[in-house]
Design an enzyme around this catalytic site. Sequence first.
Site, short mmCIF file in Angstrom:
data_model
loop_
_atom_site.label_atom_id
_atom_site.label_comp_id
_atom_site.label_asym_id
_atom_site.label_seq_id
_atom_site.Cartn_x
_atom_site.Cartn_y
_atom_site.Cartn_z
N LYS A 151 67.77 32.35 80.29
CA LYS A 151 67.52 31.16 81.10
C LYS A 151 67.61 31.43 82.61
CE LYS A 151 67.14 27.91 77.84
NZ LYS A 151 68.09 28.09 76.79
N SER A 173 67.77 36.65 72.76
CA SER A 173 67.66 35.77 73.92
C SER A 173 68.98 35.47 74.61
CB SER A 173 66.97 34.46 73.53
OG SER A 173 67.61 33.86 72.42
N GLU A 210 68.31 19.46 83.08
CA GLU A 210 68.82 18.97 81.80
C GLU A 210 69.33 20.18 81.04
OE1 GLU A 210 65.72 19.93 82.22
OE2 GLU A 210 65.74 21.37 80.57
C1 LIG Z 1 67.88 27.78 75.41
C2 LIG Z 1 67.92 28.96 74.53
C3 LIG Z 1 66.90 29.21 73.59
C4 LIG Z 1 65.76 28.27 73.35
O1 LIG Z 1 64.94 28.04 74.45
P1 LIG Z 1 63.51 28.69 74.62
O2 LIG Z 1 62.94 27.99 75.78
O3 LIG Z 1 62.75 28.44 73.35
O4 LIG Z 1 63.71 30.13 74.85
C5 LIG Z 1 66.98 30.37 72.86
N1 LIG Z 1 68.00 31.24 72.99
C6 LIG Z 1 69.01 31.01 73.85
C7 LIG Z 1 70.12 31.99 73.94
C8 LIG Z 1 69.00 29.87 74.66
O5 LIG Z 1 70.00 29.67 75.51
#
Ligand SMILES: *Cc1c(COP(=O)(O)O)cnc(C)c1O
Length: 393
Positions: free
Chosen positions: A91, A380, A113
């Site tokens: 993020k 992610s 948000e």
């Molecule tokens: C917010 C988040 C997601 C989902 O958001 P995307 O916009 O689909 O990437 C996935 N993994 C993590 C660790 C997140 O914080």
Amino acid sequence: MNDYLSTKRGRYGKFGGTFIPELLVAPIQELEKAFNAAKNDKGFMESFYSLLKNYAGRPTPLTEVSRFAEAIQGPRIFLKREDLLHTGAHKLNNALGQCLLAKKMGKTRIIAETGAGQHGVATAAACAHLGLTCVVYMGSIDMERQAPNVLRMQLMGAKVVSVQQGSCTLKDAVNEALRDWAESFTNTHYCLGSALGPHPYPEMVGHFQSCIGEESHAQCTQDLGKNPDYVIACVGGGSNAIGIFSAFLNDPTVHLIGVEAGGHGTQLGEHAARFQANTRGVLHGCYTVVLQDEHGQIAETASISAGLDYPAVGPAHAHLSETKRVDYVAVSDKEALAAFKLLAQTEGIIPALESSHALAYLMKIAPTLEKDKIILVNLSGRGDKDLPQWMKG
Ligand SMILES: *Cc1c(COP(=O)(O)O)cnc(C)c1O
């Protein structure tokens, strides 16, 4: 820019667009103009890449996980380690890009948000570093299940506003942020956290997250001499997935898979698997695939992972699904928890529950894959924030 993601005023095939109330037309047009100038401005992009390198810690490594691969009888598996990025998830790439742009536009206040809290934490960090005021809207239920992230935001100087409307989760927080923005845009930028919403957000967020794919592509070329055979990412709004997919879309030999939250059942309200029902509608400014009831009312969603718990998906993914360039699948809460535990125990890496969805789908298909294949999973984020969920699950 590749064929799948080139848009005409924010349209990806039939999806996307700008479905907004009159009150938001002025700030959206101002933003579109500023973003179009910034993305072609060498000085701006250099400042952005410098922040990614010197503040956020890019490039993130590519890690081969052979003990995990062995445990699931799979081929070679590599993780793109966005969990190692500052603040613990991808993020921050987007938050830094948007906050830098806001500063260039002369804005002094940022609103955001957040669902899992990761985007709120990233935005709070970016604002502290760049000297901007920060207000984060968060559903009251999410504030409970992600309490450590609330404290982190507050410590970094952000004001966290509890949203007690509707389902008290992410979509209600987005509504409140949009309401704020309609009144405050002369000095305020709305830093949206995923590749969705009205144009230019999907394109802008995708642009700031494309560093994940560019690095992965270069790392695969250097370390393996080729592209991976499969790239797998979890899909909430779709920003980490579009970030990594974007570098591989033009190579038809790379099989791309997006994994949604299957929750705890297949009935409406028990999951956030938008592509399983595959119905179209407008939510938060864009025409895309949304979960809705037979009257077109946006449905409640459920997932063990707050970051995937949202009824709409980014319009680029709706288009990539319709053109069949990317396959979208879902795994259950239980399967995600099993992957969460297995990666921790075989590799000493605690994945976010969101990312665990991508790993869980890989666990399902791994034994059927030929052993000479190479799999790349976008990890992610890190899972420290999810320990309370793990204790309950
Ligand atoms: C917010 C988040 C997601 C989902 O958001 P995307 O916009 O689909 O990437 C996935 N993994 C993590 C660790 C997140 O914080």
